[in-house]
Design a protein around this motif. Structure first.
Motif, PDB file in Angstrom:
ATOM      1  N   UNK A  65       0.849  -1.190   0.000  1.00 46.63           N
ATOM      2  CA  UNK A  65       0.000   0.000   0.000  1.00 46.63           C
ATOM      3  C   UNK A  65       0.885   1.241   0.000  1.00 46.63           C
ATOM      4  N   UNK A  66       0.331   2.315  -0.529  1.00 45.98           N
ATOM      5  CA  UNK A  66       1.000   3.606  -0.507  1.00 45.98           C
ATOM      6  C   UNK A  66       0.072   4.587   0.197  1.00 45.98           C
ATOM      7  N   UNK A  67       0.635   5.336   1.130  1.00 49.99           N
ATOM      8  CA  UNK A  67      -0.077   6.452   1.745  1.00 49.99           C
ATOM      9  C   UNK A  67       0.530   7.708   1.127  1.00 49.99           C
ATOM     10  N   UNK A  68      -0.299   8.418   0.362  1.00 50.06           N
ATOM     11  CA  UNK A  68       0.152   9.613  -0.347  1.00 50.06           C
ATOM     12  C   UNK A  68      -0.510  10.836   0.272  1.00 50.06           C
ATOM     13  N   UNK A  69       0.286  11.597   1.024  1.00 49.66           N
ATOM     14  CA  UNK A  69      -0.194  12.866   1.595  1.00 49.66           C
ATOM     15  C   UNK A  69      -0.059  13.897   0.490  1.00 49.66           C
ATOM     16  N   UNK A  70      -1.158  14.550   0.121  1.00 57.11           N
ATOM     17  CA  UNK A  70      -1.101  15.475  -1.021  1.00 57.11           C
ATOM     18  C   UNK A  70      -1.928  16.720  -0.740  1.00 57.11           C
ATOM     19  N   UNK A  71      -1.308  17.861  -1.021  1.00 62.78           N
ATOM     20  CA  UNK A  71      -1.958  19.152  -0.832  1.00 62.78           C
ATOM     21  C   UNK A  71      -2.036  19.867  -2.170  1.00 62.78           C
ATOM     22  N   UNK A  72      -2.915  20.837  -2.264  1.00 65.80           N
ATOM     23  CA  UNK A  72      -3.162  21.541  -3.522  1.00 65.80           C
ATOM     24  C   UNK A  72      -1.891  22.093  -4.154  1.00 65.80           C
ATOM     25  N   UNK A  89      -1.426  16.246  -9.281  1.00 63.83           N
ATOM     26  CA  UNK A  89      -1.932  15.060  -8.593  1.00 63.83           C
ATOM     27  C   UNK A  89      -1.903  13.833  -9.497  1.00 63.83           C
ATOM     28  N   UNK A  90      -2.247  13.987 -10.755  1.00 64.39           N
ATOM     29  CA  UNK A  90      -2.227  12.840 -11.673  1.00 64.39           C
ATOM     30  C   UNK A  90      -0.825  12.248 -11.746  1.00 64.39           C
ATOM     31  N   UNK A  91       0.186  13.096 -11.897  1.00 64.54           N
ATOM     32  CA  UNK A  91       1.574  12.617 -11.949  1.00 64.54           C
ATOM     33  C   UNK A  91       1.949  11.877 -10.665  1.00 64.54           C
ATOM     34  N   UNK A  92       1.543  12.439  -9.519  1.00 67.09           N
ATOM     35  CA  UNK A  92       1.858  11.802  -8.241  1.00 67.09           C
ATOM     36  C   UNK A  92       1.197  10.423  -8.145  1.00 67.09           C
ATOM     37  N   UNK A  93      -0.031  10.309  -8.627  1.00 72.31           N
ATOM     38  CA  UNK A  93      -0.733   9.016  -8.584  1.00 72.31           C
ATOM     39  C   UNK A  93      -0.091   8.004  -9.529  1.00 72.31           C
ATOM     40  N   UNK A  94       0.281   8.446 -10.718  1.00 70.37           N
ATOM     41  CA  UNK A  94       0.955   7.539 -11.667  1.00 70.37           C
ATOM     42  C   UNK A  94       2.264   7.030 -11.064  1.00 70.37           C
ATOM     43  N   UNK A  95       3.023   7.926 -10.424  1.00 63.24           N
ATOM     44  CA  UNK A  95       4.270   7.509  -9.772  1.00 63.24           C
ATOM     45  C   UNK A  95       3.977   6.496  -8.669  1.00 63.24           C
ATOM     46  N   UNK A  96       2.919   6.727  -7.896  1.00 63.01           N
ATOM     47  CA  UNK A  96       2.580   5.823  -6.791  1.00 63.01           C
ATOM     48  C   UNK A  96       2.176   4.436  -7.299  1.00 63.01           C
ATOM     49  N   UNK A  97       1.502   4.368  -8.431  1.00 64.74           N
ATOM     50  CA  UNK A  97       1.092   3.077  -8.997  1.00 64.74           C
ATOM     51  C   UNK A  97       2.312   2.195  -9.240  1.00 64.74           C
ATOM     52  N   UNK A  98       3.397   2.811  -9.723  1.00 64.08           N
ATOM     53  CA  UNK A  98       4.607   2.053 -10.022  1.00 64.08           C
ATOM     54  C   UNK A  98       5.283   1.470  -8.791  1.00 64.08           C
ATOM     55  N   UNK A  99       4.896   1.933  -7.608  1.00 63.37           N
ATOM     56  CA  UNK A  99       5.499   1.464  -6.363  1.00 63.37           C
ATOM     57  C   UNK A  99       4.733   0.293  -5.744  1.00 63.37           C
ATOM     58  N   UNK A 100       3.580  -0.032  -6.328  1.00 60.42           N
ATOM     59  CA  UNK A 100       2.674  -0.997  -5.711  1.00 60.42           C
ATOM     60  C   UNK A 100       2.853  -2.421  -6.208  1.00 60.42           C
ATOM     61  N   UNK A 101       2.678  -3.342  -5.289  1.00 61.36           N
ATOM     62  CA  UNK A 101       2.520  -4.757  -5.604  1.00 61.36           C
ATOM     63  C   UNK A 101       1.186  -4.900  -6.340  1.00 61.36           C
ATOM     64  N   UNK A 102       1.056  -5.893  -7.233  1.00 53.90           N
ATOM     65  CA  UNK A 102      -0.245  -6.135  -7.860  1.00 53.90           C
ATOM     66  C   UNK A 102      -1.308  -6.270  -6.784  1.00 53.90           C
TER      67      UNK A 102
END
Length: 140
Positions: A62-69, A74-87
């Motif tokens: 799991x990834x916990x992504x703290x994100x502020x405006x 945000x899309x870029x941050x989410x795409x980066x986070x996907x690459x860090x995840x186990x299936x």
């Protein structure tokens, strides 16, 4: 542990409410001095291990992504986070609640998640100042 004890823990431990499990590797992104320390500690308590930081070089459950405006795209941050995840892993996107500095409109979260190829399955109040959105990636 009994089912009753499980339900009691879900009410008292916010990490249990979010579905974190013992043994999970949870990577934290976007840490700053405004994050909710109680939630961080609850995640570490239930998983039995420290949160790993942005330099962790393996996949996480799991990834916990703290994100502020003002944290960028945000899309870029989410795409980066996907690459860090186990299936089958999940992303908990933590954003400031309405009226707090860094608040992000729910429609912007939904749009960014869809653009990144994620589905939002749940949104919950996770702390005094933070709301969490549970995002899942399609199976690879």
């Amino acid at each position: 542990m009994s089912a009753t004890a499980d339900h009691a823990e879900e009410r008292t431990n916010p990490a249990a409410r979010l579905g974190f499990q013992p043994g999970q590797v949870v990577q934290e992104i976007g840490y700053d001095d405004d994050v909710d320390q109680e939630l961080r500690e609850a995640i570490e308590e239930i998983t039995g291990q420290d949160l790993v930081d942005e330099d962790y070089d393996d996949v996480a459950d799991a990834v916990v992504l703290w994100f502020r405006d003002d944290d960028g795209d945000l899309t870029d941050a989410l795409v980066d986070a996907i690459g860090l995840l186990e299936d089958g892993g999940i992303i908990w996107l933590m954003v400031p609640k309405t009226g707090r500095d860094g608040y992000i409109e729910p429609s912007d979260i939904s749009e960014a998640a869809q653009t990144a190829g994620l589905s939002q399955t749940k949104s919950v109040s996770v702390a005094k100042d933070w709301t969490g959105a549970r995002l899942v990636a399609p199976k690879r």
